[in-house]
Design a protein around this motif. Structure first.
Motif, PDB file in Angstrom:
ATOM      1  N   UNK A  30      47.114  19.611  44.870  1.00 28.31           N
ATOM      2  CA  UNK A  30      46.989  19.004  43.541  1.00 28.31           C
ATOM      3  C   UNK A  30      45.545  19.148  43.087  1.00 28.31           C
ATOM      4  N   UNK A  31      45.359  19.591  41.856  1.00 23.14           N
ATOM      5  CA  UNK A  31      44.022  19.773  41.285  1.00 23.14           C
ATOM      6  C   UNK A  31      43.975  18.973  39.994  1.00 23.14           C
ATOM      7  N   UNK A  32      43.151  17.933  39.977  1.00 23.70           N
ATOM      8  CA  UNK A  32      43.042  17.136  38.743  1.00 23.70           C
ATOM      9  C   UNK A  32      41.768  17.568  38.020  1.00 23.70           C
ATOM     10  N   UNK A  33      41.893  17.792  36.716  1.00 20.67           N
ATOM     11  CA  UNK A  33      40.782  18.341  35.926  1.00 20.67           C
ATOM     12  C   UNK A  33      40.512  17.453  34.717  1.00 20.67           C
ATOM     13  N   UNK A  34      39.230  17.195  34.479  1.00 23.41           N
ATOM     14  CA  UNK A  34      38.863  16.523  33.227  1.00 23.41           C
ATOM     15  C   UNK A  34      38.642  17.599  32.168  1.00 23.41           C
ATOM     16  N   UNK A  35      39.378  17.484  31.060  1.00 24.30           N
ATOM     17  CA  UNK A  35      39.311  18.536  30.038  1.00 24.30           C
ATOM     18  C   UNK A  35      39.800  17.968  28.711  1.00 24.30           C
ATOM     19  N   UNK A  36      39.241  18.462  27.626  1.00 19.36           N
ATOM     20  CA  UNK A  36      39.671  17.950  26.309  1.00 19.36           C
ATOM     21  C   UNK A  36      41.142  18.266  26.018  1.00 19.36           C
ATOM     22  N   UNK A  37      41.704  19.224  26.733  1.00 20.48           N
ATOM     23  CA  UNK A  37      43.124  19.549  26.520  1.00 20.48           C
ATOM     24  C   UNK A  37      44.054  18.466  27.064  1.00 20.48           C
ATOM     25  N   UNK A  38      43.494  17.529  27.820  1.00 19.60           N
ATOM     26  CA  UNK A  38      44.340  16.560  28.529  1.00 19.60           C
ATOM     27  C   UNK A  38      45.110  15.641  27.602  1.00 19.60           C
ATOM     28  N   UNK A  39      44.692  15.536  26.365  1.00 17.15           N
ATOM     29  CA  UNK A  39      45.420  14.652  25.437  1.00 17.15           C
ATOM     30  C   UNK A  39      46.210  15.464  24.418  1.00 17.15           C
ATOM     31  N   UNK A  40      46.429  16.741  24.682  1.00 16.90           N
ATOM     32  CA  UNK A  40      47.031  17.588  23.635  1.00 16.90           C
ATOM     33  C   UNK A  40      48.107  18.522  24.169  1.00 16.90           C
ATOM     34  N   UNK A  41      48.970  17.998  25.035  1.00 15.30           N
ATOM     35  CA  UNK A  41      50.028  18.885  25.529  1.00 15.30           C
ATOM     36  C   UNK A  41      51.349  18.139  25.639  1.00 15.30           C
ATOM     37  N   UNK A  42      52.414  18.919  25.731  1.00 11.39           N
ATOM     38  CA  UNK A  42      53.749  18.360  25.960  1.00 11.39           C
ATOM     39  C   UNK A  42      54.174  18.690  27.391  1.00 11.39           C
ATOM     40  N   UNK A  43      54.994  17.807  27.968  1.00 14.47           N
ATOM     41  CA  UNK A  43      55.473  18.049  29.331  1.00 14.47           C
ATOM     42  C   UNK A  43      56.232  19.365  29.380  1.00 14.47           C
ATOM     43  N   UNK A  44      55.916  20.194  30.373  1.00 14.86           N
ATOM     44  CA  UNK A  44      56.558  21.494  30.533  1.00 14.86           C
ATOM     45  C   UNK A  44      55.651  22.647  30.171  1.00 14.86           C
ATOM     46  N   UNK A  45      54.607  22.360  29.414  1.00 14.33           N
ATOM     47  CA  UNK A  45      53.721  23.452  28.990  1.00 14.33           C
ATOM     48  C   UNK A  45      52.787  23.878  30.137  1.00 14.33           C
ATOM     49  N   UNK A  46      52.167  25.052  29.963  1.00 14.31           N
ATOM     50  CA  UNK A  46      51.211  25.519  30.964  1.00 14.31           C
ATOM     51  C   UNK A  46      49.880  25.854  30.316  1.00 14.31           C
TER      52      UNK A  46
END
Ligand SMILES: Cc1cc2nc3c(=O)[nH]c(=O)nc-3n(C[C@H](O)[C@H](O)[C@H](O)COP(=O)(O)OP(=O)(O)OC[C@H]3O[C@@H](n4cnc5c(N)ncnc54)[C@H](O)[C@@H]3O)c2cc1C
Length: 243
Positions: A30-46
């Motif tokens: 598991x790799x957890x990343x802090x990134x501005x994209x973290x609040x802008x995605x839908x489940x299932x996306x890559x």
């Protein structure tokens, strides 16, 4: 509408910092990343991930997002170490907390789900192909548990099944969710087959959405079995991890 809202961020790279690393199975980290994209995605996306070496050499691969948005400003990837894998090898053996990479995305609007999209949900994952489906189940657990869902999951062994303890806990606690695990490489194990698919469908009734993800071979086999049960082809969304 959603696609056009997301599009402007898809094509540029975003800085990301690794905030946590932990084993998921003997071969998956598991790799957890802090990134501005973290609040802008839908489940299932890559996302696309880009690594840059000190000499400027770059390598880029796609990874599904395993997390559902949780307001933490971080997202989670789950990366399987492949023998001689350039990018998966770096994440599995060399990456450290504090390292920086770049992310681009989110990508894959049609292979994504949110509660208002409804269900019932029939999910099928092979190996690390379960990762985007895990994100959908995590999203569902945030307030959409009334939507029936079944996960057909093919893994080599139980020990190599990603997040199996989390999935089993969910199946135990949530009468609207069922887990149908097929292990292919242990005594008594088997590949997914018609009875397994029929059992999953019996638990949820007629599916409203079907998402399948894994190797070409897994996706082809799962699609054939599901179509043989009379599910309309137009309901099925697939994502292939290659190989
Ligand atoms: C949309 C999408 C989402 C993905 N999500 C995930 C994810 O959540 N977790 C994850 O672990 N991977 C995921 N992948 C696969 C990932 O993008 C890489 O292909 C994988 O990590 C291998 O890259 P590498 O640089 O380590 O291997 P490489 O150095 O490119 O290849 C090393 C060896 O592995 C073989 N190989 C390459 N890709 C694969 C593969 N996918 N399966 C089996 N063998 C392969 C190659 O033929 C080669 O022999 C996803 C792929 C796609 C297209």
């Amino acid at each position: 509408m959603i696609e056009s809202a997301i599009e402007p961020v898809v094509f540029r790279w975003h800085e990301a910092e690794i905030t946590a690393l932990s084993p998921v199975t003997p071969h998956v980290r598991s790799v957890r990343l802090r990134c501005s994209l973290a609040e802008a995605y839908r489940a299932g996306q890559h996302v696309d991930v880009r690594l840059t070496a000190e000499d400027g050499y770059q390598a880029q691969r796609s990874y599904s997002i395993a997390s559902a948005q949780d307001g933490s400003g971080t997202l989670e990837l789950m990366i399987e170490a492949l023998p001689d894998g350039e990018v998966s090898g770096w994440f599995s053996h060399l990456a450290e907390v504090g390292d920086r990479v770049e992310l681009r995305g989110p990508i894959g609007g049609s292979f994504s789900w949110d509660g208002p999209d409804g269900g019932p949900l029939l999910l099928g994952g092979g190996g690390s192909g379960v990762v985007p489906l895990l994100a959908m189940l995590r999203r569902r657990a945030q307030g959409w548990r009334q939507i029936p869902a079944a996960l057909i999951y093919s893994a080599r062994t139980r020990a190599e099944a990603i997040a199996v303890a989390e999935l089993e806990r969910l199946a135990e606690a949530d009468p609207n969710f069922s887990l149908h695990l097929a292990t292919t490489r242990e005594p008594g194990g088997k590949r997914i087959d018609a009875p397994l698919v029929a059992d999953a469908l019996a638990r949820i009734g007629a599916p409203g959405k079907v998402f399948l993800c894994g190797s070409n071979r897994f996706v082809a086999a799962a699609s054939d079995l599901i179509l043989a049960e009379g599910v309309a082809p137009g309901l099925i969304r697939t994502e292939r991890f290659g190989a």
